[in-house]
Design a protein around this motif. Structure first.
Motif, PDB file in Angstrom:
ATOM      1  N   ARG A 165       0.460  -7.551 -19.055  1.00 27.58           N
ATOM      2  CA  ARG A 165      -0.226  -8.947 -18.860  1.00 27.58           C
ATOM      3  C   ARG A 165      -1.372  -8.861 -17.665  1.00 27.58           C
ATOM      4  NH1 ARG A 165       4.716 -13.122 -19.302  1.00 27.58           N
ATOM      5  NH2 ARG A 165       3.016 -14.597 -19.234  1.00 27.58           N
ATOM      6  N   ILE A 166      -0.583  -7.484 -16.612  1.00 31.49           N
ATOM      7  CA  ILE A 166      -1.314  -7.952 -15.154  1.00 31.49           C
ATOM      8  C   ILE A 166      -2.350  -7.999 -15.354  1.00 31.49           C
ATOM      9  CG2 ILE A 166      -1.390  -7.162 -12.527  1.00 31.49           C
ATOM     10  CD1 ILE A 166       2.004  -7.417 -13.121  1.00 31.49           C
ATOM     11  N   LYS A 167      -3.772  -8.427 -14.643  1.00 33.97           N
ATOM     12  CA  LYS A 167      -5.224  -8.132 -14.828  1.00 33.97           C
ATOM     13  C   LYS A 167      -5.385  -6.901 -13.779  1.00 33.97           C
ATOM     14  CE  LYS A 167      -7.584 -12.555 -15.194  1.00 33.97           C
ATOM     15  NZ  LYS A 167      -8.262 -13.224 -14.608  1.00 33.97           N
ATOM     16  N   GLY A 168      -6.308  -5.187 -14.628  1.00 32.25           N
ATOM     17  CA  GLY A 168      -6.284  -4.217 -13.284  1.00 32.25           C
ATOM     18  C   GLY A 168      -7.307  -4.880 -12.425  1.00 32.25           C
ATOM     19  N   THR A 169      -7.530  -5.237 -11.952  1.00 31.24           N
ATOM     20  CA  THR A 169      -8.446  -5.767 -11.081  1.00 31.24           C
ATOM     21  C   THR A 169      -7.417  -6.736 -10.004  1.00 31.24           C
ATOM     22  OG1 THR A 169      -9.314  -7.531 -12.357  1.00 31.24           O
ATOM     23  CG2 THR A 169     -10.943  -5.611 -12.297  1.00 31.24           C
ATOM     24  N   ALA A 170      -5.988  -7.029 -10.070  1.00 28.82           N
ATOM     25  CA  ALA A 170      -5.770  -7.089  -9.318  1.00 28.82           C
ATOM     26  C   ALA A 170      -5.180  -6.929  -8.025  1.00 28.82           C
ATOM     27  CB  ALA A 170      -4.856  -8.432  -9.788  1.00 28.82           C
ATOM     28  N   TYR A 171      -5.236  -7.611  -6.596  1.00 24.65           N
ATOM     29  CA  TYR A 171      -4.692  -6.791  -6.023  1.00 24.65           C
ATOM     30  C   TYR A 171      -3.449  -6.497  -5.807  1.00 24.65           C
ATOM     31  CZ  TYR A 171      -9.852  -5.767  -3.893  1.00 24.65           C
ATOM     32  OH  TYR A 171     -10.817  -6.065  -4.198  1.00 24.65           O
ATOM     33  N   GLY A 172      -2.919  -5.615  -5.013  1.00 24.59           N
ATOM     34  CA  GLY A 172      -1.287  -5.283  -5.052  1.00 24.59           C
ATOM     35  C   GLY A 172      -0.896  -6.177  -3.724  1.00 24.59           C
ATOM     36  N   GLU A 173      -0.729  -7.036  -3.449  1.00 28.77           N
ATOM     37  CA  GLU A 173      -0.455  -7.928  -2.716  1.00 28.77           C
ATOM     38  C   GLU A 173      -0.687  -8.890  -3.910  1.00 28.77           C
ATOM     39  OE1 GLU A 173      -3.898  -7.399  -0.693  1.00 28.77           O
ATOM     40  OE2 GLU A 173      -3.010  -6.323  -1.663  1.00 28.77           O
ATOM     41  N   ASP A 174      -1.559  -9.159  -4.083  1.00 29.59           N
ATOM     42  CA  ASP A 174      -1.984 -10.476  -5.013  1.00 29.59           C
ATOM     43  C   ASP A 174      -0.893 -10.780  -6.082  1.00 29.59           C
ATOM     44  OD1 ASP A 174      -4.084 -11.781  -3.650  1.00 29.59           O
ATOM     45  OD2 ASP A 174      -5.248 -10.975  -4.328  1.00 29.59           O
ATOM     46  N   LYS A 190       2.114 -13.099   4.206  1.00 29.07           N
ATOM     47  CA  LYS A 190       3.188 -12.337   5.344  1.00 29.07           C
ATOM     48  C   LYS A 190       4.440 -12.070   4.838  1.00 29.07           C
ATOM     49  CE  LYS A 190       6.015 -12.633   9.666  1.00 29.07           C
ATOM     50  NZ  LYS A 190       5.384 -14.090  10.483  1.00 29.07           N
ATOM     51  N   LYS A 191       5.312 -12.731   3.683  1.00 29.69           N
ATOM     52  CA  LYS A 191       6.425 -12.219   3.415  1.00 29.69           C
ATOM     53  C   LYS A 191       6.081 -11.349   2.498  1.00 29.69           C
ATOM     54  CE  LYS A 191      10.561 -14.078   0.162  1.00 29.69           C
ATOM     55  NZ  LYS A 191      10.667 -15.512  -0.706  1.00 29.69           N
ATOM     56  N   ALA A 192       5.244 -11.271   1.120  1.00 35.34           N
ATOM     57  CA  ALA A 192       4.839 -10.145   1.006  1.00 35.34           C
ATOM     58  C   ALA A 192       4.395  -8.938   1.156  1.00 35.34           C
ATOM     59  CB  ALA A 192       3.202 -10.463   0.065  1.00 35.34           C
ATOM     60  N   TYR A 193       4.045  -8.972   2.252  1.00 36.17           N
ATOM     61  CA  TYR A 193       3.585  -7.784   3.015  1.00 36.17           C
ATOM     62  C   TYR A 193       5.274  -6.858   3.429  1.00 36.17           C
ATOM     63  CZ  TYR A 193      -1.403  -9.092   2.927  1.00 36.17           C
ATOM     64  OH  TYR A 193      -2.568  -9.529   3.024  1.00 36.17           O
ATOM     65  N   GLN A 194       6.378  -7.812   4.477  1.00 34.36           N
ATOM     66  CA  GLN A 194       7.400  -7.046   4.274  1.00 34.36           C
ATOM     67  C   GLN A 194       7.905  -7.016   3.152  1.00 34.36           C
ATOM     68  OE1 GLN A 194       8.798 -11.047   6.028  1.00 34.36           O
ATOM     69  NE2 GLN A 194       8.310 -10.604   7.761  1.00 34.36           N
ATOM     70  N   ILE A 195       7.899  -7.654   2.022  1.00 35.05           N
ATOM     71  CA  ILE A 195       8.856  -6.954   0.469  1.00 35.05           C
ATOM     72  C   ILE A 195       8.145  -5.825   0.437  1.00 35.05           C
ATOM     73  CG2 ILE A 195       9.328  -7.446  -1.020  1.00 35.05           C
ATOM     74  CD1 ILE A 195       9.438 -10.436  -0.763  1.00 35.05           C
ATOM     75  N   MET A 196       7.456  -5.544   0.425  1.00 31.92           N
ATOM     76  CA  MET A 196       6.070  -4.614   0.469  1.00 31.92           C
ATOM     77  C   MET A 196       6.983  -2.861   1.158  1.00 31.92           C
ATOM     78  SD  MET A 196       2.425  -5.671  -0.930  1.00 31.92           S
ATOM     79  CE  MET A 196       1.762  -4.377  -1.615  1.00 31.92           C
ATOM     80  N   GLU A 197       6.705  -3.052   2.058  1.00 30.94           N
ATOM     81  CA  GLU A 197       7.402  -2.621   3.165  1.00 30.94           C
ATOM     82  C   GLU A 197       8.921  -2.466   2.510  1.00 30.94           C
ATOM     83  OE1 GLU A 197       7.134  -0.676   6.164  1.00 30.94           O
ATOM     84  OE2 GLU A 197       5.350  -0.907   5.749  1.00 30.94           O
ATOM     85  N   GLN A 198       9.849  -3.390   2.468  1.00 33.98           N
ATOM     86  CA  GLN A 198      11.467  -2.832   1.915  1.00 33.98           C
ATOM     87  C   GLN A 198      11.380  -1.935   1.334  1.00 33.98           C
ATOM     88  OE1 GLN A 198      12.937  -6.485   0.851  1.00 33.98           O
ATOM     89  NE2 GLN A 198      15.038  -5.041   1.049  1.00 33.98           N
ATOM     90  N   VAL A 199      10.012  -2.181  -0.244  1.00 38.59           N
ATOM     91  CA  VAL A 199      10.653  -1.243  -1.556  1.00 38.59           C
ATOM     92  C   VAL A 199       9.147   0.068  -1.145  1.00 38.59           C
ATOM     93  CG1 VAL A 199      11.008  -3.787  -2.507  1.00 38.59           C
ATOM     94  CG2 VAL A 199       8.660  -2.747  -2.900  1.00 38.59           C
ATOM     95  N   GLY A 200       8.668   0.378  -0.311  1.00 40.33           N
ATOM     96  CA  GLY A 200       8.116   1.467  -0.112  1.00 40.33           C
ATOM     97  C   GLY A 200       6.701   1.338  -0.388  1.00 40.33           C
ATOM     98  N   CYS A 201       6.502  -0.038  -0.478  1.00 41.50           N
ATOM     99  CA  CYS A 201       5.435   0.226  -1.469  1.00 41.50           C
ATOM    100  C   CYS A 201       3.854  -0.240  -0.450  1.00 41.50           C
ATOM    101  CB  CYS A 201       4.835  -0.210  -2.713  1.00 41.50           C
ATOM    102  SG  CYS A 201       5.285  -1.646  -3.523  1.00 41.50           S
ATOM    103  N   SER A 202       3.839  -0.625   1.253  1.00 40.16           N
ATOM    104  CA  SER A 202       2.837  -0.933   1.837  1.00 40.16           C
ATOM    105  C   SER A 202       1.815  -1.103   1.727  1.00 40.16           C
ATOM    106  CB  SER A 202       3.977  -1.781   2.961  1.00 40.16           C
ATOM    107  OG  SER A 202       3.624   0.280   3.686  1.00 40.16           O
ATOM    108  N   HIS A 203       1.786   0.908   1.531  1.00 40.95           N
ATOM    109  CA  HIS A 203       0.452   0.761   1.709  1.00 40.95           C
ATOM    110  C   HIS A 203      -0.783   0.951   0.108  1.00 40.95           C
ATOM    111  CE1 HIS A 203       2.776   3.399  -1.336  1.00 40.95           C
ATOM    112  NE2 HIS A 203       1.987   3.812  -1.594  1.00 40.95           N
ATOM    113  N   LEU A 204      -0.183   0.108  -0.732  1.00 44.89           N
ATOM    114  CA  LEU A 204      -1.291  -0.529  -1.728  1.00 44.89           C
ATOM    115  C   LEU A 204      -1.768  -2.016  -1.861  1.00 44.89           C
ATOM    116  CD1 LEU A 204       1.736   0.851  -5.165  1.00 44.89           C
ATOM    117  CD2 LEU A 204      -0.505   2.149  -3.721  1.00 44.89           C
ATOM    118  N   THR A 205      -1.658  -2.123   0.041  1.00 47.19           N
ATOM    119  CA  THR A 205      -2.443  -3.335  -0.026  1.00 47.19           C
ATOM    120  C   THR A 205      -3.534  -3.314  -0.555  1.00 47.19           C
ATOM    121  OG1 THR A 205      -2.306  -3.408   2.420  1.00 47.19           O
ATOM    122  CG2 THR A 205      -0.486  -4.226   1.424  1.00 47.19           C
ATOM    123  N   ASN A 206      -4.635  -4.335  -0.435  1.00 49.64           N
ATOM    124  CA  ASN A 206      -5.958  -3.980  -0.834  1.00 49.64           C
ATOM    125  C   ASN A 206      -6.420  -3.106  -2.206  1.00 49.64           C
ATOM    126  OD1 ASN A 206      -6.854  -5.641   0.642  1.00 49.64           O
ATOM    127  ND2 ASN A 206      -5.981  -4.039   2.787  1.00 49.64           N
TER     128      ASN A 206
END
Length: 260
Positions: free
Chosen positions: A90-99, A121-137
């Motif tokens: 159900r997630i739109k393919g054009t949505a950015y990872g952080e959104d 800020k919290k989203a970036y911290q969690i993405m770092e925690q689970v190893g997907c911070s490189h997926l922002t933008n």
């Protein structure tokens, strides 16, 4: 809070067909559980009930010490993170990872509120925690299946849940991607403030040592439940699957093959 999940003599019927029968299951704080079962065993129905999307035909259900019928289910769901293929679709393919991650704060698919800087800020911290911070933008549609699953786990953690349900999160992953995701889940589960994790799978080798207990679900009823080492044996699983299997342990993980 002592009981994360408490089901007592639960059954559920749909159009005169009984899907769950006499389910008794208690998950205590500090435990992580794996749920093992074949297709059609009732796993999805069980999860839908934990999330309050369906109610028992008979029996009692309490989640996070909140008894169904005496609590606001919509508020309760804010304390439950859920990762499943139905959400991914159900997630739109054009949505950015952080959104996608931030949307977990609102338990919504997509952003319908305006997040603030603290949310990101919290989203970036969690993405770092689970190893997907490189997926922002990065748009969701450009991510691999394993990357998408990590984004969804981060999304599930955005609301600081007390309970995190991972519904077959390794489905569709190759061996390397699967092991990377399992490592992410393992690292998450050992954190001091980790939520209680329910991990649903078809494959016993995915049941990591961090999952202290295992529920065996068969044809809508609990075949057996208990500590992982007691459930994942050749004798128990041969009876469970209805065919002769051999279970061998390597690096504290169980691996199953059919007997010759």
């Amino acid at each position: 809070m002592t009981n994360v999940i408490d089901m007592q003599d639960v059954s559920w019927k749909r159009q005169q067909e009984t899907i769950l029968t006499n389910v008794n299951w208690n998950v205590s704080r500090g435990e992580h559980w794996a749920v093992l079962g074949l297709n059609g065993s009732g796993k999805t129905t069980l999860l839908n009930m934990v999330n309050g999307y369906i109610w028992p035909t008979t029996g009692k259900v309490s989640v996070l010490d909140q008894q169904f019928g005496r609590t606001d289910i919509r508020e309760l769901r804010k304390s439950i993170g859920w990762v499943s293929s139905s959400i991914q679709e159900r997630i739109k393919g054009t949505a950015y990872g952080e959104d996608v991650v931030v949307s977990g704060k609102y338990a919504s698919i997509g952003l319908y509120d305006v997040p603030n800087n603290e949310d990101y800020k919290k989203a970036y911290q969690i993405m770092e925690q689970v190893g997907c911070s490189h997926l922002t933008n990065r748009t969701y549609q450009t991510c691999s299946q394993g990357e998408k699953q990590k984004i969804l786990i981060a999304r599930g953690l955005m609301g600081s849940p007390d309970l995190l349900i991972l519904d077959e999160p390794t489905s569709g992953l190759d061996f390397i991607s699967r092991e990377e995701l399992l490592s992410t889940i393992d690292n998450l589960a050992i954190q001091k403030d980790a939520p209680t994790i329910i991990f649903v799978t078809h494959h016993i080798e995915e049941i990591l040592p961090v999952f202290s207990h295992t529920l065996l679900l068969h044809q809508g009823t609990v075949f057996d439940k208990g500590e992982r080492s007691a459930m994942l044996t050749s004798t128990c699983l041969s009876e469970f699957f209805g065919t002769s299997v051999r279970v061998e342990w390597h690096r504290d993980r169980a691996w199953m093959t059919l007997r010759d």
